[in-house]
Write a protein that holds these residues in place. Structure first.
Motif, mmCIF file in Angstrom:
data_model
loop_
_atom_site.group_PDB
_atom_site.id
_atom_site.type_symbol
_atom_site.label_atom_id
_atom_site.label_comp_id
_atom_site.label_asym_id
_atom_site.label_seq_id
_atom_site.Cartn_x
_atom_site.Cartn_y
_atom_site.Cartn_z
ATOM 1 N N THR A 21 24.649 31.954 50.712
ATOM 2 C CA THR A 21 24.581 32.731 51.975
ATOM 3 C C THR A 21 23.596 32.083 52.916
ATOM 4 N N LYS A 22 23.523 32.602 54.260
ATOM 5 C CA LYS A 22 22.811 32.293 55.280
ATOM 6 C C LYS A 22 21.327 31.977 55.066
ATOM 7 N N ASP A 23 20.763 33.008 54.329
ATOM 8 C CA ASP A 23 19.460 32.903 53.744
ATOM 9 C C ASP A 23 18.828 32.344 52.610
ATOM 10 N N GLY A 24 19.862 31.468 52.090
ATOM 11 C CA GLY A 24 19.448 30.713 50.837
ATOM 12 C C GLY A 24 19.821 31.377 49.539
ATOM 13 N N ARG A 25 20.311 32.692 49.742
ATOM 14 C CA ARG A 25 20.714 33.242 48.415
ATOM 15 C C ARG A 25 22.378 33.083 48.144
ATOM 16 N N HIS A 26 22.757 33.747 47.021
ATOM 17 C CA HIS A 26 24.196 33.310 46.616
ATOM 18 C C HIS A 26 24.940 34.628 46.410
ATOM 19 N N LEU A 27 26.260 34.375 46.656
ATOM 20 C CA LEU A 27 27.073 35.399 46.603
ATOM 21 C C LEU A 27 28.083 35.078 45.218
ATOM 22 N N ALA A 28 27.969 36.102 44.336
ATOM 23 C CA ALA A 28 29.061 35.852 43.199
ATOM 24 C C ALA A 28 30.467 36.727 43.487
ATOM 25 N N ALA A 29 31.397 35.889 43.897
ATOM 26 C CA ALA A 29 32.562 36.251 44.268
ATOM 27 C C ALA A 29 33.595 36.247 43.302
ATOM 28 N N ALA A 30 34.028 37.329 42.801
ATOM 29 C CA ALA A 30 35.146 37.289 41.725
ATOM 30 C C ALA A 30 36.448 38.372 42.084
ATOM 31 N N PRO A 31 36.960 37.938 43.002
ATOM 32 C CA PRO A 31 38.093 38.767 43.515
ATOM 33 C C PRO A 31 39.584 38.414 42.875
ATOM 34 N N LEU A 32 39.530 38.319 41.877
ATOM 35 C CA LEU A 32 40.595 37.735 40.959
ATOM 36 C C LEU A 32 41.967 38.358 41.407
ATOM 37 N N GLU A 33 42.113 39.467 41.318
ATOM 38 C CA GLU A 33 43.441 40.096 41.372
ATOM 39 C C GLU A 33 43.672 40.322 43.039
ATOM 40 N N ASP A 34 44.998 40.284 43.375
ATOM 41 C CA ASP A 34 45.527 40.207 44.623
ATOM 42 C C ASP A 34 44.743 41.296 45.525
ATOM 43 N N LYS A 35 44.961 42.278 45.039
ATOM 44 C CA LYS A 35 44.225 43.437 45.996
ATOM 45 C C LYS A 35 42.830 43.169 46.239
ATOM 46 N N PHE A 36 42.236 42.735 45.311
ATOM 47 C CA PHE A 36 40.522 42.247 45.777
ATOM 48 C C PHE A 36 40.672 41.190 46.626
ATOM 49 N N TRP A 37 41.390 40.439 46.513
ATOM 50 C CA TRP A 37 41.628 39.274 47.181
ATOM 51 C C TRP A 37 41.807 39.453 48.747
ATOM 52 N N GLU A 38 42.860 40.478 48.925
ATOM 53 C CA GLU A 38 43.006 40.856 50.116
ATOM 54 C C GLU A 38 41.895 41.332 50.916
ATOM 55 N N ASN A 39 41.187 42.413 50.052
ATOM 56 C CA ASN A 39 40.201 42.975 50.681
ATOM 57 C C ASN A 39 39.002 41.946 51.051
ATOM 58 N N PHE A 40 38.746 41.130 50.207
ATOM 59 C CA PHE A 40 37.715 40.269 50.520
ATOM 60 C C PHE A 40 38.311 39.173 51.403
ATOM 61 N N SER A 41 39.332 38.832 51.488
ATOM 62 C CA SER A 41 39.666 38.090 52.891
ATOM 63 C C SER A 41 39.730 38.523 54.074
ATOM 64 N N THR A 42 39.993 39.656 54.120
ATOM 65 C CA THR A 42 39.824 40.406 55.286
ATOM 66 C C THR A 42 38.580 40.890 55.848
ATOM 67 N N ILE A 43 37.401 41.116 54.910
ATOM 68 C CA ILE A 43 36.266 41.328 55.345
ATOM 69 C C ILE A 43 35.712 40.252 55.709
ATOM 70 N N ILE A 44 35.754 38.926 55.325
ATOM 71 C CA ILE A 44 35.103 37.744 55.454
ATOM 72 C C ILE A 44 35.814 36.888 56.800
ATOM 73 N N GLY A 45 36.992 37.453 56.980
ATOM 74 C CA GLY A 45 37.747 36.789 58.201
ATOM 75 C C GLY A 45 38.497 35.554 57.643
ATOM 76 N N LEU A 46 39.006 35.422 56.540
ATOM 77 C CA LEU A 46 39.609 34.225 55.987
ATOM 78 C C LEU A 46 41.066 34.076 56.777
ATOM 79 N N SER A 47 41.280 32.660 57.134
ATOM 80 C CA SER A 47 42.452 32.628 58.029
ATOM 81 C C SER A 47 43.764 32.751 57.177
ATOM 82 N N GLU A 48 44.607 33.288 57.965
ATOM 83 C CA GLU A 48 45.993 33.847 57.221
ATOM 84 C C GLU A 48 46.654 32.724 56.132
ATOM 85 N N PRO A 49 46.785 31.378 56.878
ATOM 86 C CA PRO A 49 47.349 30.436 55.844
ATOM 87 C C PRO A 49 46.490 30.265 54.674
#
Length: 370
Positions: free
Chosen positions: A240-268
């Motif tokens: 993260t920006k302040d030098g800490r860390h995010l443990a991200a485990a959105p394995l299933e599609d529904k979690f991945w879609e939520n995660f991608s939307t929140i962080i603004g990941l590009s569609e492709p």
């Protein structure tokens, strides 16, 4: 009534795997008698930091036990222990194969005194096999079982594990499971057993997925490139920006879609077919744009399977664990009171009193323990 009330355990082990196993038995109501070397006792007594005469690690692992100090090489050692052996339900030892036999305390000798005893031998490599007599520690068992090779740092080298997985997950927990099953058999047949608990053997269960891949397809996994070893953006640690860390485990599609939307990941790059290294790079860049507190707020109440990596100090103070009473049990020592070590027992089975660890040889006469 606790489940192991009336059960007597003789514990010849030191340091971690055996003492943690006998701690769990003691917390469930068993009477545990540690047999220690005169003068020095369990080596864990000397580990710093000290609380009084003994290390806090010793106190943590030996709460609620009794101690007798006895030179096992003395000519009368077996006779001294005979009354306890005759009454014991369980014996735990952690020496290399053959040591207890040379002391006159091997399984066959003990069985002759007490045919129904459950005799548990915890070793790194087991009682048989070419590595049985080889000296090793937790890191070695993880290295030679292939587990350590699946962890990879940024430079591709294995990362030192922060937990003693072989000792606890490969030694303590299998010992407890097998001891309890052996006690169940004893209830039905009256017969005891010799349990061969090999820490290295038991690590293979933790890489079941890698074994399946290798056995079925010949595609043996490697560190840094598999789903759970760093090869997927959906199971990754991001800074993260302040030098800490995010443990991200959105394995299933529904979690991945939520995660991608929140962080603004590009569609492709949300497409499962997108190159993993490109997705990881963009996710890393987006996570690095905000602080840990900002991401914590952004993910709050959302199904994303993401966590800010906590320090141990933070974890102990987490309201979830305090609400559940994980550290509610207490350890009494030299006028102080500390949280006791949490053990994997249902609260209904566990001792609720504030208990101390034993002073070396405090039960000098074994007869007083019968």
């Amino acid at each position: 009534m606790q489940p192991l009330d009336g059960v007597l355990v003789l514990d010849f082990s030191t340091l971690l795997p055996g003492p943690l196993a006998s701690l769990i038995l003691a917390e469930a109501g068993a009477q545990v008698v540690k047999v220690e070397r005169p003068g020095r006792g369990d080596e864990m007594r000397s580990y710093e930091p000290l609380i009084g005469a003994d290390g806090v690690n010793f106190h943590m692992l030996n709460r609620g036990k009794r101690s007798i100090a006895l030179d096992l090489k003395a000519a009368d050692a077996v006779e001294t222990l005979r009354p306890l052996i005759a009454k014991a339900d369980i014996l735990i030892e952690q020496f290399r194969p053959g040591v207890m036999d040379r002391l006159g305390l091997g399984y066959e000798a003990v069985k002759a005194i007490n045919p129904g005893i459950v005799y548990c031998s915890i070793t790194g490599w087991g009682q048989t096999g070419p590595k049985a007599p080889v000296a090793a520690h937790d890191l070695n068992y993880m290295a030679e079982s292939g587990v350590l090779g699946l962890s990879a740092g940024a430079d591709g080298a294995p990362v030192l594990p922060p937990v003693l997985a072989a000792d606890i997950a490969g030694g303590t927990y299998p010992a407890i499971m097998n001891i309890l099953m052996a006690l169940r058999v004893k209830e039905k047949t009256g017969e005891g057993a010799h349990l061969d608990i090999a820490m290295a053997d038991n690590l293979f269960s933790f890489v079941y997925w890698g074994l399946g891949n290798g056995f079925a397809t010949g595609a043996w996994p490697a560190g840094g490139r598999e789903l759970v070893t760093g090869g997927s953006p959906r199971y990754q640690i991001y800074r993260t920006k302040d030098g800490r860390h995010l443990a991200a485990a959105p394995l299933e599609d529904k979690f991945w879609e939520n995660f991608s939307t929140i962080i603004g990941l590009s569609e492709p790059l949300r497409d499962p077919a997108a190159p993993a290294h490109e997705v990881i790079a963009e996710v890393a860049a987006r996570i690095a744009d905000r602080t840990s507190d900002e991401w914590r707020a952004a993910f709050a109440g959302k199904d994303v399977c993401c966590s800010i990596v906590a320090t141990l100090e933070e974890a102990v103070a987490d309201p979830h664990f305090t609400t559940r009473g994980v550290f509610a049990h207490r350890l009494s020592l030299d006028g102080q009171s500390l949280p006791a070590l949490p053990v994997p027992l249902a609260p209904t089975f566990r001792s609720t009193t504030e208990i101390a660890a034993p002073a070396l040889g405090e039960a000098s006469d074994p007869a007083q323990l019968l």
